[in-house]
Design a protein around this motif. Structure first.
Motif, PDB file in Angstrom:
ATOM      1  N   LEU A 158       0.769  -1.195  -0.113  1.00  0.00           N
ATOM      2  CA  LEU A 158      -0.024  -0.134  -0.128  1.00  0.00           C
ATOM      3  C   LEU A 158       0.979   1.313   0.034  1.00  0.00           C
ATOM      4  O   LEU A 158       1.775   1.326   0.712  1.00  0.00           O
ATOM      5  N   THR A 159       0.467   2.198  -0.827  1.00  0.00           N
ATOM      6  CA  THR A 159       1.220   3.406  -0.800  1.00  0.00           C
ATOM      7  C   THR A 159       0.742   4.247   0.602  1.00  0.00           C
ATOM      8  O   THR A 159      -0.154   4.250   0.903  1.00  0.00           O
ATOM      9  N   PRO A 160       1.748   5.152   0.910  1.00  0.00           N
ATOM     10  CA  PRO A 160       1.751   5.747   2.376  1.00  0.00           C
ATOM     11  C   PRO A 160       0.544   6.993   1.879  1.00  0.00           C
ATOM     12  O   PRO A 160       0.302   7.501   1.099  1.00  0.00           O
ATOM     13  N   ASP A 161      -0.582   6.963   3.000  1.00  0.00           N
ATOM     14  CA  ASP A 161      -1.624   7.815   2.953  1.00  0.00           C
ATOM     15  C   ASP A 161      -1.505   9.165   3.947  1.00  0.00           C
ATOM     16  O   ASP A 161      -0.865   8.487   5.204  1.00  0.00           O
ATOM     17  N   SER A 162      -2.428   9.917   3.892  1.00  0.00           N
ATOM     18  CA  SER A 162      -2.523  11.366   5.012  1.00  0.00           C
ATOM     19  C   SER A 162      -3.286  10.513   6.314  1.00  0.00           C
ATOM     20  O   SER A 162      -3.924   9.530   5.963  1.00  0.00           O
ATOM     21  N   SER A 163      -3.197  11.132   7.400  1.00  0.00           N
ATOM     22  CA  SER A 163      -3.947  10.832   8.305  1.00  0.00           C
ATOM     23  C   SER A 163      -5.454  10.539   8.232  1.00  0.00           C
ATOM     24  O   SER A 163      -6.140  10.029   8.584  1.00  0.00           O
ATOM     25  N   ARG A 164      -5.771  11.968   7.402  1.00  0.00           N
ATOM     26  CA  ARG A 164      -7.268  12.128   7.014  1.00  0.00           C
ATOM     27  C   ARG A 164      -7.642  10.744   6.396  1.00  0.00           C
ATOM     28  O   ARG A 164      -8.559  10.306   6.656  1.00  0.00           O
ATOM     29  N   LYS A 165      -6.912  10.430   5.138  1.00  0.00           N
ATOM     30  CA  LYS A 165      -7.360   9.318   4.415  1.00  0.00           C
ATOM     31  C   LYS A 165      -7.391   8.013   5.089  1.00  0.00           C
ATOM     32  O   LYS A 165      -8.170   7.288   5.120  1.00  0.00           O
ATOM     33  N   LEU A 166      -6.373   7.731   5.992  1.00  0.00           N
ATOM     34  CA  LEU A 166      -6.275   6.525   7.007  1.00  0.00           C
ATOM     35  C   LEU A 166      -7.754   6.404   7.578  1.00  0.00           C
ATOM     36  O   LEU A 166      -8.316   5.492   7.975  1.00  0.00           O
TER      37      LEU A 166
END
Length: 211
Positions: free
Chosen positions: A105-113
């Motif tokens: 998985l590519t890294p996501d922002s806290s909001r998207k997580l």
């Protein structure tokens, strides 16, 4: 207030369901391994909000259905049992997938997580079955208000699920390394969970009608 025996039984069922591999577990393990423990816990916060949403909707819906439609409970019971049998087969079939066989998985922002954790839980049929088919079995007219019983059982499930998933998110890397080196443990896990789910499904199917 639900009867103590019902509360304890539902807590055990909730524990069995949360340790059964499903979308929530897959997503949390993936995030924890690919992006770190913090990402796993942020995703878990979104999953927890999904539990609260389901609990409130199901508690109100269950109250209305059980009071208004005599056969509603049996429809939920049979549908839930069928889905549990499907989950059991997914665990026991040859080549069944372990939650530790992960995709990158590519890294996501806290909001998207957070939002992905929330949406993953909302789209998780196992949680729908938990609240719409399993929870009604543990409600008792002798326990008083059905809505209050539903909420208490729901909070019990949320507490157990969040606690177990937090442990999984924090230890995902170590557990993955352990099972990769010991594939027999992964097979044993699938057989145990498949047997538990199958037994619960049969119990639901052969339960006496409530009308």
């Amino acid at each position: 207030m639900p009867e103590y025996s019902n509360l304890l039984a539902f807590a055990l069922v909730s524990l069995g369901m949360v340790i059964t591999p499903g979308p929530n577990m897959m997503y949390l393990i993936s995030r924890s391994i690919c992006q770190g423990k913090r990402a796993g816990l942020i995703s878990l916060a979104g999953v927890a909000l999904g539990f609260v949403f389901y609990m409130l909707c199901a508690a109100l819906g269950i109250t209305t259905l059980l009071l208004a439609i005599p056969y509603a409970y049996d429809a939920l019971r049979i549908g839930g049992a069928a889905y549990l049998l499907y989950l059991a087969w997914q665990a026991l079939k040859p080549g069944g997938r372990s939650p530790f066989q992960l995709r990158e998985l590519t890294p996501d922002s806290s909001r998207k997580l957070f939002m992905m954790g929330f949406l993953t839980n909302l789209l998780n049929p196992k949680i729908a079955v938990m609240y719409l088919a399993l929870l009604p079995q543990f409600l008792s007219p002798a326990g008083g208000n059905v809505l209050s019983q539903s909420l208490l059982l729901g909070f019990t499930q949320i507490l157990i699920s969040v606690s177990v998933n937090a442990i999984i998110a924090l230890s995902a890397g170590s557990m993955a390394a352990f099972l990769v080196k010991r594939p027999a443990w992964g097979v044993a896990q699938r057989w145990i969970m498949g047997s538990v789910l199958g037994g619960l499904a049969l119990k639901m199917l052969f339960e006496k009608p409530r009308y």
